[in-house]
Design an enzyme around this catalytic site. Sequence first.
Site, short mmCIF file in Angstrom:
data_model
loop_
_atom_site.label_atom_id
_atom_site.label_comp_id
_atom_site.label_asym_id
_atom_site.label_seq_id
_atom_site.Cartn_x
_atom_site.Cartn_y
_atom_site.Cartn_z
N ASP A 111 -15.94 10.49 2.22
CA ASP A 111 -14.85 9.69 2.49
C ASP A 111 -13.66 10.34 2.79
O ASP A 111 -13.46 11.46 2.81
CB ASP A 111 -14.54 8.96 1.06
CG ASP A 111 -13.57 7.62 1.27
OD1 ASP A 111 -14.20 6.72 1.14
OD2 ASP A 111 -12.57 7.78 1.39
N ARG A 155 0.91 -1.12 0.04
CA ARG A 155 -0.03 -0.01 -0.04
C ARG A 155 0.67 1.38 0.07
O ARG A 155 0.47 2.38 -0.36
CB ARG A 155 -1.09 0.03 1.21
CG ARG A 155 -1.97 -0.97 1.11
CD ARG A 155 -3.01 -0.67 0.25
NE ARG A 155 -4.12 -1.34 0.01
CZ ARG A 155 -5.21 -1.13 0.64
NH1 ARG A 155 -5.61 -0.27 1.33
NH2 ARG A 155 -6.31 -2.13 0.88
#
Lengths: 272, 126
Positions: free
Chosen positions: A137, A32
């Site tokens: 978000d 990631r």
Amino acid sequence: MSGAAFETIASLVRTRAGIVLGADKAYMLDTRLGGLMRELSLASLDALAAKLRAPGSERLAAAVTEALTTNESFFFRDGKPFEHLKRVLPRIAAARGPAQKLRIFSAACSTGQEAYSIAMVAEQLGLLPRLEVLGTDLSQEVVRRAREGVYSQFEVQRGLPVQMLVKHFKQEAGQWRVSPALRAGVRFETGNLLADLRHLGNFDVIFCRNVLIYFDAPTKSRVLSALADRLAPDGVLYLGGAETVLGLTERFTIIEGERGVYAPVVRMAAAG
Amino acid sequence: MLDCLVVDDSRTVRRAARRMLEARGFAVREAEDGQQALDACRAALPKLVLLDWNMPVMDGITFLRHARKEFGPDEPQIMLCTTESDFSRIVTALESGAQEYIMKPFDDEILAGKLEVLGLLPDEAA
């Protein structure tokens, strides 16, 4: 990666996003955060952690949190909540005045597929003009993408019936853009579910699916309570199929025969 | 058992589709072009046809029109699976009686999603 580096990064995402990163998830940090480390010419996660501990690391902290936030999303994910919404939205619409907006919250909306799927359901029901979906978000990048409403060929094939594709999207240079009519009913903002949600207003329906799984129990309870505060007494909450409110809050009760569908428990007004 | 006829002139695509479908419990037959597919349907009508567009002998859209005329509007369910990804092509396929459409390349997740749309996936929640 040293234990101290893992602790720095884990504690960062826990504080900023409420996400609990167990030691068994250490493997995902390389994947990631690889892009970010290359961008900053950092050779290792230890170097990244050291930079995070240094003063003036606010922007880096935001970027790391963003990279570790799961953004998986697709249209009509898990199907069933949208079938339920199709049944319940006309009832909610009838209970409101004809001019009243139907407000739906898509919590942790990622790149917007859930919010646009809701809009497609409302369109089928003839309720699109009354619809106001708000998607929020944590990640600025996914909110930008959600607002843009442009999806790859892969994305529009994951769960979206082809009739919906033809009806609601326009093809542009190999990409697919959501129609202006759907976009008019949908709005996106950056926002943290752990922050105060009062400024978002009240909602008739809340989708908060596959979000709680990343939180520890106290954080789950806190988020559920904040969502209960924002939901109409006759509203509906959708959680992910693997999520529950049991043992976390008494402010929601499962709707019999459904999975992941909850109604708020209406509290009696205090006597006196 | 649900059965699917995979129609594609590429052996590689047929094998990949067969693997994905068999993993989901389908019985799979194969055809290399539209004419072979018509013959296979006449022998036994499958529940689903996964259909390439560009093939020798008889292309997918010609098969689709023949199949709808001969077998009716609903059975078998026909899902195009093709590199043709232009909007107008998709509309042509739908107007000719296709129920679904996959733009290649595709993966197991896309196929599973489309099978769910067609009601051909067992309900995992049940």
